[in-house]
Design a protein around this motif. Structure first.
Motif, PDB file in Angstrom:
ATOM      1  N   SER A 128     -13.528  -6.118  10.459  1.00  0.00           N
ATOM      2  CA  SER A 128     -12.088  -5.903  10.524  1.00  0.00           C
ATOM      3  C   SER A 128     -11.652  -5.067   9.328  1.00  0.00           C
ATOM      4  N   SER A 129     -10.362  -4.960   9.141  1.00  0.00           N
ATOM      5  CA  SER A 129      -9.868  -3.995   8.146  1.00  0.00           C
ATOM      6  C   SER A 129      -8.594  -4.505   7.498  1.00  0.00           C
ATOM      7  N   CYS A 130      -8.386  -4.083   6.264  1.00  0.00           N
ATOM      8  CA  CYS A 130      -7.131  -4.421   5.587  1.00  0.00           C
ATOM      9  C   CYS A 130      -5.955  -3.733   6.257  1.00  0.00           C
ATOM     10  N   THR A 131      -6.239  -2.861   7.201  1.00  0.00           N
ATOM     11  CA  THR A 131      -5.147  -2.212   7.925  1.00  0.00           C
ATOM     12  C   THR A 131      -4.263  -3.246   8.636  1.00  0.00           C
ATOM     13  N   ASN A 204     -11.488  10.876   5.496  1.00  0.00           N
ATOM     14  CA  ASN A 204     -11.448   9.955   4.358  1.00  0.00           C
ATOM     15  C   ASN A 204     -11.711  10.678   3.040  1.00  0.00           C
ATOM     16  N   LEU A 205     -11.227  10.041   1.994  1.00  0.00           N
ATOM     17  CA  LEU A 205     -11.228  10.677   0.679  1.00  0.00           C
ATOM     18  C   LEU A 205     -12.636  10.995   0.149  1.00  0.00           C
ATOM     19  N   MET A 206     -13.518  10.003   0.153  1.00  0.00           N
ATOM     20  CA  MET A 206     -14.803  10.188  -0.556  1.00  0.00           C
ATOM     21  C   MET A 206     -15.663  11.289   0.065  1.00  0.00           C
ATOM     22  N   PRO A 207     -15.855  11.293   1.406  1.00  0.00           N
ATOM     23  CA  PRO A 207     -16.647  12.407   1.960  1.00  0.00           C
ATOM     24  C   PRO A 207     -15.956  13.756   1.779  1.00  0.00           C
ATOM     25  N   TYR A 208     -14.626  13.757   1.729  1.00  0.00           N
ATOM     26  CA  TYR A 208     -13.939  15.027   1.471  1.00  0.00           C
ATOM     27  C   TYR A 208     -14.255  15.506   0.056  1.00  0.00           C
ATOM     28  N   ILE A 209     -14.299  14.573  -0.868  1.00  0.00           N
ATOM     29  CA  ILE A 209     -14.628  14.941  -2.260  1.00  0.00           C
ATOM     30  C   ILE A 209     -16.048  15.496  -2.340  1.00  0.00           C
ATOM     31  N   LEU A 220     -10.021  19.957  -2.333  1.00  0.00           N
ATOM     32  CA  LEU A 220      -9.478  18.671  -1.909  1.00  0.00           C
ATOM     33  C   LEU A 220      -7.975  18.705  -2.090  1.00  0.00           C
ATOM     34  N   LYS A 221      -7.258  18.210  -1.104  1.00  0.00           N
ATOM     35  CA  LYS A 221      -5.817  18.027  -1.272  1.00  0.00           C
ATOM     36  C   LYS A 221      -5.553  16.560  -1.606  1.00  0.00           C
ATOM     37  N   VAL A 222      -4.871  16.345  -2.698  1.00  0.00           N
ATOM     38  CA  VAL A 222      -4.447  14.981  -3.041  1.00  0.00           C
ATOM     39  C   VAL A 222      -3.106  14.778  -2.345  1.00  0.00           C
ATOM     40  N   PHE A 223      -3.096  13.843  -1.392  1.00  0.00           N
ATOM     41  CA  PHE A 223      -1.901  13.677  -0.560  1.00  0.00           C
ATOM     42  C   PHE A 223      -0.808  12.908  -1.300  1.00  0.00           C
ATOM     43  N   GLY A 224      -0.052  13.607  -2.120  1.00  0.00           N
ATOM     44  CA  GLY A 224       1.121  13.015  -2.767  1.00  0.00           C
ATOM     45  C   GLY A 224       0.859  12.563  -4.184  1.00  0.00           C
ATOM     46  N   ASP A 237      -8.210  -0.271  -2.712  1.00  0.00           N
ATOM     47  CA  ASP A 237      -9.270  -1.099  -3.283  1.00  0.00           C
ATOM     48  C   ASP A 237     -10.597  -0.549  -2.755  1.00  0.00           C
ATOM     49  N   TYR A 238     -11.206   0.361  -3.510  1.00  0.00           N
ATOM     50  CA  TYR A 238     -12.463   0.972  -3.085  1.00  0.00           C
ATOM     51  C   TYR A 238     -13.601   0.013  -3.394  1.00  0.00           C
ATOM     52  N   ILE A 239     -14.472  -0.162  -2.390  1.00  0.00           N
ATOM     53  CA  ILE A 239     -15.598  -1.088  -2.578  1.00  0.00           C
ATOM     54  C   ILE A 239     -16.908  -0.383  -2.244  1.00  0.00           C
ATOM     55  N   SER A 276      -6.405   4.577  -8.083  1.00  0.00           N
ATOM     56  CA  SER A 276      -5.628   5.670  -7.484  1.00  0.00           C
ATOM     57  C   SER A 276      -6.543   6.819  -7.066  1.00  0.00           C
ATOM     58  N   VAL A 277      -5.985   7.729  -6.274  1.00  0.00           N
ATOM     59  CA  VAL A 277      -6.760   8.904  -5.842  1.00  0.00           C
ATOM     60  C   VAL A 277      -7.192   9.708  -7.077  1.00  0.00           C
ATOM     61  N   LEU A 278      -6.288   9.869  -8.031  1.00  0.00           N
ATOM     62  CA  LEU A 278      -6.641  10.659  -9.221  1.00  0.00           C
ATOM     63  C   LEU A 278      -7.719   9.955 -10.055  1.00  0.00           C
ATOM     64  N   ARG A 299       2.595  14.481   0.857  1.00  0.00           N
ATOM     65  CA  ARG A 299       2.118  13.173   1.324  1.00  0.00           C
ATOM     66  C   ARG A 299       1.553  13.305   2.740  1.00  0.00           C
ATOM     67  N   ARG A 300       0.607  12.436   3.083  1.00  0.00           N
ATOM     68  CA  ARG A 300       0.082  12.401   4.447  1.00  0.00           C
ATOM     69  C   ARG A 300       0.895  11.375   5.242  1.00  0.00           C
ATOM     70  N   ALA A 301       1.323  11.771   6.442  1.00  0.00           N
ATOM     71  CA  ALA A 301       2.138  10.856   7.263  1.00  0.00           C
ATOM     72  C   ALA A 301       1.364   9.564   7.519  1.00  0.00           C
TER      73      ALA A 301
HETATM   74  N1  UFG Z   1      -6.636  11.169   0.489  1.00  0.00           N
HETATM   75  C1  UFG Z   1      -6.343  12.371  -0.125  1.00  0.00           C
HETATM   76  N2  UFG Z   1      -6.942  13.497   0.340  1.00  0.00           N
HETATM   77  C2  UFG Z   1      -7.814  13.488   1.390  1.00  0.00           C
HETATM   78  C3  UFG Z   1      -8.116  12.250   2.023  1.00  0.00           C
HETATM   79  C4  UFG Z   1      -7.502  11.101   1.534  1.00  0.00           C
HETATM   80  O1  UFG Z   1      -5.570  12.409  -1.080  1.00  0.00           O
HETATM   81  O2  UFG Z   1      -8.298  14.551   1.786  1.00  0.00           O
HETATM   82  C5  UFG Z   1      -6.003   9.930  -0.017  1.00  0.00           C
HETATM   83  C6  UFG Z   1      -5.145   9.238   1.010  1.00  0.00           C
HETATM   84  O3  UFG Z   1      -3.843   9.764   0.991  1.00  0.00           O
HETATM   85  C7  UFG Z   1      -5.224   7.806   0.529  1.00  0.00           C
HETATM   86  C8  UFG Z   1      -6.605   7.686  -0.095  1.00  0.00           C
HETATM   87  O4  UFG Z   1      -7.022   9.027  -0.338  1.00  0.00           O
HETATM   88  O5  UFG Z   1      -4.292   7.592  -0.476  1.00  0.00           O
HETATM   89  C9  UFG Z   1      -7.609   7.025   0.800  1.00  0.00           C
HETATM   90  O6  UFG Z   1      -7.586   7.652   2.070  1.00  0.00           O
HETATM   91  P1  UFG Z   1      -8.676   7.387   3.171  1.00  0.00           P
HETATM   92  O7  UFG Z   1      -8.341   8.220   4.355  1.00  0.00           O
HETATM   93  O8  UFG Z   1     -10.030   7.515   2.602  1.00  0.00           O
HETATM   94  O9  UFG Z   1      -8.492   5.835   3.487  1.00  0.00           O
HETATM   95  P2  UFG Z   1      -7.209   5.060   4.042  1.00  0.00           P
HETATM   96  O10 UFG Z   1      -6.866   4.055   3.012  1.00  0.00           O
HETATM   97  O11 UFG Z   1      -6.133   5.944   4.490  1.00  0.00           O
HETATM   98  O12 UFG Z   1      -7.797   4.456   5.364  1.00  0.00           O
HETATM   99  C10 UFG Z   1      -8.715   3.437   5.273  1.00  0.00           C
HETATM  100  C11 UFG Z   1      -9.676   3.456   6.448  1.00  0.00           C
HETATM  101  C12 UFG Z   1      -9.003   3.086   7.709  1.00  0.00           C
HETATM  102  C13 UFG Z   1      -8.179   1.857   7.532  1.00  0.00           C
HETATM  103  C14 UFG Z   1      -7.255   1.967   6.365  1.00  0.00           C
HETATM  104  C15 UFG Z   1      -6.532   0.704   6.087  1.00  0.00           C
HETATM  105  O13 UFG Z   1     -10.268   4.742   6.588  1.00  0.00           O
HETATM  106  O14 UFG Z   1      -9.991   2.853   8.670  1.00  0.00           O
HETATM  107  O15 UFG Z   1      -8.000   2.263   5.213  1.00  0.00           O
HETATM  108  O16 UFG Z   1      -5.509   0.891   5.181  1.00  0.00           O
HETATM  109  F1  UFG Z   1      -7.424   1.622   8.620  1.00  0.00           F
END
Ligand code: UFG
Length: 347
Positions: A128-131, A204-209, A220-224, A237-239, A276-278, A299-301
């Motif tokens: 499951s997910s924290c979503t 997702n953030l990490m593979p984009y990095i 990489l775009k930092v969304f906001g 909470d990155y694990i 944080s992302v930064l 910001r990302r919607a």
């Molecule tokens: N981010 C960026 N640039 C990118 C991609 C991500 O700045 O190119 C930021 C996002 O805005 C967010 C953070 O990095 O602040 C993490 O984003 P991810 O897409 O890696 O992860 P999310 O927290 O958005 O999503 C994850 C899981 C989902 C799950 C969700 C629950 O990928 O499956 O957490 O909150 F639903």
């Protein structure tokens, strides 16, 4: 070698599934994988074998067909437990293709639970997910926080599947289940030989990095950077995925050894730290020595501002605690990216 028993892993060639399969084998279990390879590569099985010395049993089946699971269980009637990873997981895609998400993520859950009933398989771990918490009212978020209306079909499938599991357990004595609510898994197997393999442009953030650092993406775009957080970027909470993999083994053993307080339990699986992302970018640059090309963007919607876990219940009751550091997460993700790209050149 005598094994501790057989575990069925659905989605076992995926990111978290493959690393958990390797962990299970290293801890003495025999692993049977079902995966339709819709978002993974068959070579992953060889990578699991490289790490563990053992090739898992593998069935390229679609879990939307009950018959698939029945065939596998008939061939392996001694399965002790099931870990169900197989699912589609892209939030944005789920908004575009809701029917695909509902069918692909919910029908398999029903099929697996039906087969558990038929064959008296007792132990089930659900990804499951924290979503499910949305933007929680209180941080850090505990398992008792309310489940908020889902913001995407993907998130809704996690809620529905938690309910499917809970209701099935309530109606069927003998079936036990644990839902692990993952926070943000990142990183790779510590061998650098198993990790995330996103198809196309990563969400997702990490593979984009890592893809930016290796030159596949330009920047990489930092969304906001105007969120109400200390540095303005979103907090998660990155694990480390290896800590997460270990949580699955602990959860299975809790059920197999009858240590649970209830037949259905839910645990937050995170570190308890908000990052944080930064800060992720900073850790990546420090741990790898690679400078990342990034810029601040809109910001990302749909993003929530901040979330991190209260992990007391998992730490005290499950007896599991994340132990790997942020730098180990970013560094292992980078090692995997480099190894994977190198392996494409030599194959
Ligand atoms: N981010 C960026 N640039 C990118 C991609 C991500 O700045 O190119 C930021 C996002 O805005 C967010 C953070 O990095 O602040 C993490 O984003 P991810 O897409 O890696 O992860 P999310 O927290 O958005 O999503 C994850 C899981 C989902 C799950 C969700 C629950 O990928 O499956 O957490 O909150 F639903």
């Amino acid at each position: 070698m005598s094994s501790k028993g057989k575990i069925l892993v659905t989605g076992g060639t995926g990111y978290i599934g493959s690393i958990t399969s390797a962990e299970l084998i290293e801890q003495g279990y025999e692993v049977v994988i079902i995966d339709n390879l819709s978002n993974s590569e068959k070579d992953t099985l060889d990578r699991i074998q490289d790490i563990t010395g053992i090739l898992p049993h593998f069935y390229e089946y679609d879990l939307q067909e009950q018959e698939s699971i029945e065939r596998v269980i008939t061939e392996h009637p001694d399965i002790l437990g099931i870990i169900h990873f197989a699912a589609a997981k892209a939030v944005g895609e789920s908004v575009e293709m809701p029917l695909h998400y509902y069918r692909n993520n919910i029908v398999p859950m029903i099929n697996i639970l039906e087969s558990m009933k038929i064959h008296n398989i007792s132990n089930f771990v659900f990804s499951s997910s924290c979503t499910v918490y949305g933007q929680p009212d209180e941080l850090p978020v505990t398992e008792l926080a309310p489940v908020k209306p889902a913001e995407s079909p993907y998130g809704y499938t996690k809620q529905v599947n938690e309910n499917l599991l809970k209701d099935t357990i309530q109606a069927n004595k003998g079936i036990k289940g644990i839902a692990l609510r993952y926070f943000n898994p990142i990183g790779a197997h510590l061998s650098g030989n198993l990790g995330e393999l996103p198809l196309g442009v990563p969400d997702n953030l990490m593979p984009y990095i890592t893809q930016t650092a290796i030159g596949i993406r330009e920047e990489l775009k930092v969304f906001g950077d105007d969120y109400n957080t200390p540095d303005g970027s979103c907090i998660r909470d990155y694990i480390h995925v290896v800590d997460l993999a270990r949580a699955h083994v602990v959860a299975l053993e809790r059920m197999m050894q009858n240590k649970g307080k209830a037949d259905y339990e839910v645990f937050n699986i995170g570190t308890g730290n908000g990052v944080s992302v930064l800060e992720i970018i900073d850790s990546f640059e420090k741990a790898t020595g690679v400078k990342l090309n990034y810029k601040i963007a809109d910001r990302r919607a749909g993003d929530i501002e901040q979330i991190w876990a209260n992990t007391d219940f998992a730490n005290n009751e499950l007896g599991w605690k994340a132990s790997l550091t942020l730098d180990q997460m970013t560094k292992s993700a980078w090692e995997w990216e480099k190894n994977y790209r190198e392996s494409l050149k030599t194959n």
